[in-house]
Design an enzyme around this catalytic site. Structure first.
Site, PDB file in Angstrom:
ATOM      1  N   LYS A   1      -5.028  -1.301  11.136  1.00 27.90           N
ATOM      2  CA  LYS A   1      -7.454  -1.074  11.461  1.00 27.90           C
ATOM      3  C   LYS A   1      -8.009  -0.880  10.111  1.00 27.90           C
ATOM      4  CE  LYS A   1      -9.670   1.865  12.607  1.00 27.90           C
ATOM      5  NZ  LYS A   1     -10.335   3.539  12.515  1.00 27.90           N
TER       6      LYS A   1
ATOM      7  N   GLU B   1     -14.509  15.379  16.661  1.00 26.61           N
ATOM      8  CA  GLU B   1     -13.275  15.552  15.891  1.00 26.61           C
ATOM      9  C   GLU B   1     -13.804  16.747  15.258  1.00 26.61           C
ATOM     10  OE1 GLU B   1     -11.337  12.295  13.461  1.00 26.61           O
ATOM     11  OE2 GLU B   1     -13.225  11.300  14.392  1.00 26.61           O
TER      12      GLU B   1
ATOM     13  N   ASP C   1      -2.735   0.226  16.863  1.00 30.15           N
ATOM     14  CA  ASP C   1      -3.916   1.190  16.910  1.00 30.15           C
ATOM     15  C   ASP C   1      -3.399   2.562  17.316  1.00 30.15           C
ATOM     16  OD1 ASP C   1      -5.529   2.737  18.657  1.00 30.15           O
ATOM     17  OD2 ASP C   1      -6.838   0.946  19.422  1.00 30.15           O
ATOM     18  N   HIS C   2      -3.079   3.374  15.969  1.00 34.49           N
ATOM     19  CA  HIS C   2      -2.754   3.987  15.884  1.00 34.49           C
ATOM     20  C   HIS C   2      -2.550   5.204  17.403  1.00 34.49           C
ATOM     21  CE1 HIS C   2      -5.531   7.147  15.067  1.00 34.49           C
ATOM     22  NE2 HIS C   2      -5.458   8.027  15.211  1.00 34.49           N
TER      23      HIS C   2
ATOM     24  N   LYS D   1       2.338   7.641   2.391  1.00 33.78           N
ATOM     25  CA  LYS D   1       2.739   9.336   2.339  1.00 33.78           C
ATOM     26  C   LYS D   1       2.543   9.938   3.421  1.00 33.78           C
ATOM     27  CE  LYS D   1       1.718   9.204  -2.157  1.00 33.78           C
ATOM     28  NZ  LYS D   1       0.060   9.289  -3.209  1.00 33.78           N
TER      29      LYS D   1
ATOM     30  N   GLY E   1       0.736  -0.994  -0.111  1.00 35.62           N
ATOM     31  CA  GLY E   1       0.173   0.177   0.490  1.00 35.62           C
ATOM     32  C   GLY E   1       0.922   1.192   0.080  1.00 35.62           C
TER      33      GLY E   1
ATOM     34  N   GLY F   1      -0.441   4.220  -1.103  1.00 34.68           N
ATOM     35  CA  GLY F   1      -1.914   5.253  -0.551  1.00 34.68           C
ATOM     36  C   GLY F   1      -1.749   6.418   0.549  1.00 34.68           C
TER      37      GLY F   1
ATOM     38  N   LYS G   1       0.190   7.300  21.095  1.00 36.62           N
ATOM     39  CA  LYS G   1       0.032   8.464  21.356  1.00 36.62           C
ATOM     40  C   LYS G   1       0.518   9.548  22.968  1.00 36.62           C
ATOM     41  CE  LYS G   1      -4.191   9.546  18.731  1.00 36.62           C
ATOM     42  NZ  LYS G   1      -3.544  10.557  17.442  1.00 36.62           N
TER      43      LYS G   1
ATOM     44  N   VAL H   1      -1.305  -8.660  -5.767  1.00 40.44           N
ATOM     45  CA  VAL H   1      -1.597  -9.525  -4.219  1.00 40.44           C
ATOM     46  C   VAL H   1      -2.173 -10.823  -4.250  1.00 40.44           C
ATOM     47  CG1 VAL H   1      -2.613  -7.371  -2.922  1.00 40.44           C
ATOM     48  CG2 VAL H   1      -4.368  -8.494  -3.598  1.00 40.44           C
TER      49      VAL H   1
ATOM     50  N   HIS I   1      -9.435   2.312  19.748  1.00 49.13           N
ATOM     51  CA  HIS I   1      -9.684   4.024  20.425  1.00 49.13           C
ATOM     52  C   HIS I   1     -10.065   3.711  21.364  1.00 49.13           C
ATOM     53  CE1 HIS I   1      -7.887   3.930  16.208  1.00 49.13           C
ATOM     54  NE2 HIS I   1      -8.258   5.031  15.920  1.00 49.13           N
TER      55      HIS I   1
END
Ligand code: BG6
Length: 496
Positions: free
Chosen positions: A145, A213, A174-175, A16, A9, A12, A179, A83, A237
Site C-alpha cells: 500500500k 495506536e 493488506d498486512h 529490513k 526497495g 528500505g 494477522k 527505476v 485495513h
C-alpha cells in the site's frame, strides 16, 4: 517453492524489518526450498557482500537468531537500480536469467514492490517492456500500500500494472490479512454452529471495530500529510475487517469464492455523501499529551507536518450494510494515532433478551458480547451472564476466554511470513482484489471530498485519550457506547 524473488526497495525499512526476517523464518522452517534466490533492488550502490551483511543484520536484530544465517544470506544478490532507465532493467534481466539457471528456478518470478508508491506504475511498465516478465514459469507482482490515493489514481495505477500482469498475478498487500486473528474471523464464524444462526440483524445490535495506536506519525509526516487516517487505515485495513465480518459464507473456501463474497459486502455498503458525512463520520487530530508517562508533541509539531495541518490522525464512523442480513445494524469503526493503548479488537454486541428476569446487583443485565482480540493479544472472549454464587436471582457477567498466545505464541508466524508464503504458493485469498480496492476507494472518496472542503477545529483530542468527544456522541445518539478496549482484555476472565 522454487522462485526468484526481486525486492524493489531492498534497502528500505519494510525490507529490513519485515521481509528479510520473514524469509529467514520460512527458510528455517523448511518452507523455502534450496532453490530460491533473492535479488535486492534499490538505488544506492552496494556490493553483494554488503547487501548480504545487511540481510544478516536485519534478521539478527529482528529475531535474535543466526542459525544457518550464512547459508541463508548466500542466496541474496544485489542490483543497484535506476527505476526509469531501461538499461538498468536489462542488467537486472541478465542477472535474473543467470540466477534462474544457477538455482534451477524454472523461470518462476516474484516481483515485490516495497518502495515509494509513485514508482509502482513505472516499474510495472518497464518489467514488461524490458522483458523481465517474459518467463517460462509463473510471474507474480506483490504490491504494498498505498494502492493509489483515491479511486482515480488507483485506477490509473491498476491500468499500468495490468499491462504487465493479469489480475490473478497481482498480490495487493493488506498486512491486516496476514494477522492470525483476522484470518480466524472466517473460521470462528463458519466453523461454529452457535454463531452463524445469530449472525444477523435479528440478534446482533451493533459491531465495533477499534484499531488504536499509541505511536504518533513518527518520521512519516510527509506521506501522512497526504493520507490521513481515512486513507492510511480505514480504506484498507478497517474495511477489510468489516468485509470479513459481514460476508456471506462462501460456497467453497477458494480464492474466487471468498473474494466474491467480500466484494458483495462492499457493494452493499451504504455510501455517505454531502452533508450526511457529518452524521456518519468523525475526524480528529491529536494535540499534545502524555503517553506512558511521557510528554508527547501535538501532530502539528511533528517533523514534516504543516503547522496548520487539517489532516486527520483519527477517524470514527458508522458503516451501514444495506442487505437482508445487516439492514439496521451499525458497524462502528474507529482508528487513530496517539491513543490510550495499542489495541485492535472487534466487539460483536448481541441484542438484549426480550424480557429481563434477573438483575445484576441493581444494574441491567449485560448484553452478550463476542470479542475478537486481533492484537496485541490474540484470542476470543465470550461474555455471558451466569448466576452469582450464593445470590438469589442475581446474575453476573462471566467471560469465556481463549487466548491464542498461551497456546502457540512461539510458533505463530508473523503476518508477512504468511503473506509471502501464500504468494509463493499462488494463494491470493488474503490479498485484495481490484474490485475490493475500487469499491472501498469509492466509499472513502466521498468522505474525503467533504472533509477537504472544510477545516476542522484541530487539534481536538489529547494524546493518550481515546479520541474526540464527537466519536462517543456518534454512538450515544444511537443509544450505544464504545466498549472500553482495555476492560475487555483476554486475560481478564473473572466476572466483574
Ligand atoms: C499501516 C499504516 O498500514 O498500518 C500505519 O500505514 C499504521 O500508519 C500501521 O501504523 C498499523 O499496523 P499494525 O499492524 O501495527 O496495527
Amino acid at each position: 517453492m522454487t522462485s526468484l524473488i526481486m525486492i524493489f526497495g531492498a534497502t528500505g525499512d519494510l525490507a529490513k524489518r519485515k521481509l528479510f526476517p520473514s524469509l529467514y523464518r520460512l527458510f528455517e522452517r523448511g518452507r523455502l526450498s534450496e532453490q530460491f534466490a533473492v535479488v535486492g533492488v534499490a538505488r544506492r550502490p552496494l556490493s553483494n557482500d554488503e547487501f548480504q551483511q545487511s540481510v544478516k543484520d536485519s534478521v539478527q536484530s529482528a529475531l535474535g537468531k543466526d542459525e544457518r544465517i550464512d547459508e541463508f544470506a548466500s542466496h541474496f544478490y544485489y542490483h543497484s537500480h535506476d527505476v526509469t532507465n531501461s538499461s538498468s532493467y536489462q542488467t537486472l534481466k541478465t542477472m535474473a536469467n543467470e540466477l534462474d539457471e544457477h538455482y534451477h528456478l524454472g523461470g518462476n518470478r516474484i516481483f515485490y514492490l516495497a518502495m515509494a508508491p509513485e514508482f509502482f506504475g513505472t516499474i510495472a511498465l518497464h518489467l514488461k517492456s524490458d522483458g523481465l516478465t517474459d518467463v517460462k514459469g509463473f510471474k507474480r507482482l506483490v504490491i504494498e500500500k498505498p494502492f493509489g490515493h483515491d479511486l482515480a489514481s488507483a485506477k490509473e495505477l491498476n491500468e499500468q500494472i495490468r499491462t504487465a500482469f493479469s489480475e490473478d498475478e497481482v498480490y495487493r498487500i493488506d498486512h491486516y490479512l496476514g494477522k492470525e486473528m483476522v484470518r480466524n474471523i472466517e473460521v470462528i464464524r463458519f466453523a461454529n454452529a452457535i454463531f452463524e444462526p445469530l449472525w444477523n440483524n435479528r440478534y446482533i445490535s451493533n459491531i465495533q471495530i477499534t484499531s488504536s495506536e499509541t505511536l504518533g506519525v513518527e518520521e512519516r509526516g510527509r506521506y501522512y500529510e497526504t493520507s490521513g487516517a481515512l486513507r492510511d487505515m480505514l480504506q484498507n485495513h478497517m474495511m477489510q475487517m468489516v468485509a470479513l465480518l459481514a460476508m456471506e459464507p462462501p460456497i467453497k473456501l477458494t480464492t474466487d469464492e471468498i473474494r466474491a463474497e467480500k466484494v458483495r459486502v462492499f457493494r452493499a455498503v451504504r455510501n455517505v455523501e454531502g452533508e450526511d458525512v457529518h452524521n456518519y463520520f468523525v475526524r480528529g487530530q491529536y494535540g499534545e499529551g502524555t503517553i506512558d508517562g511521557k510528554q508527547v508533541p501535538a501532530y502539528r509539531d511533528e517533523p514534516m507536518v504543516d503547522k496548520e495541518s487539517n489532516t486527520e490522525t483519527f477517524v470514527a464512523g458508522k458503516v451501514m450494510i444495506d442487505n437482508f442480513r445487516w439492514a439496521g445494524v451499525p458497524f462502528y469503526i474507529r482508528t487513530g494515532k496517539r491513543m490510550t493503548t495499542k489495541s485492535t479488537k472487534i466487539v460483536v454486541q448481541f441484542k438484549d433478551i426480550p424480557m429481563n428476569l434477573y438483575y445484576q446487583t441493581e444494574k441491567e443485565l449485560n448484553p452478550n458480547l463476542l470479542v475478537i482480540h486481533i492484537q496485541p493479544e490474540e484470542g476470543i472472549t465470550l461474555h455471558l451472564n451466569a448466576k452469582k454464587a450464593g445470590g438469589h436471582l442475581d446474575a453476573q457477567e462471566v467471560k469465556l476466554s481463549f487466548a491464542n498466545s498461551g497456546v502457540n505464541a512461539m510458533n505463530t508466524p508473523e503476518g508477512y511470513e504468511k503473506l509471502l508464503y501464500d504468494c509463493m504458493r499462488g494463494d491470493a485469498t488474503n490479498f485484495t482484489h481490484w474490485d475490493e480496492v475500487a469499491y472501498s476507494w469509492n466509499f472513502v472518496d466521498k468522505i474525503s471530498a467533504v472533509w477537504e472542503k472544510s477545516k476542522e477545529n484541530f487539534p481536538n483530542y489529547e494524546s493518550g485519550s481515546m479520541g474526540p468527544k464527537a466519536a462517543d456522541e456518534l454512538l450515544e445518539k444511537d443509544g450505544f457506547f464504545w466498549w472500553p478496549v482495555t476492560d475487555l482484555d483476554v486475560d481478564n476472565c473473572q466476572g466483574k
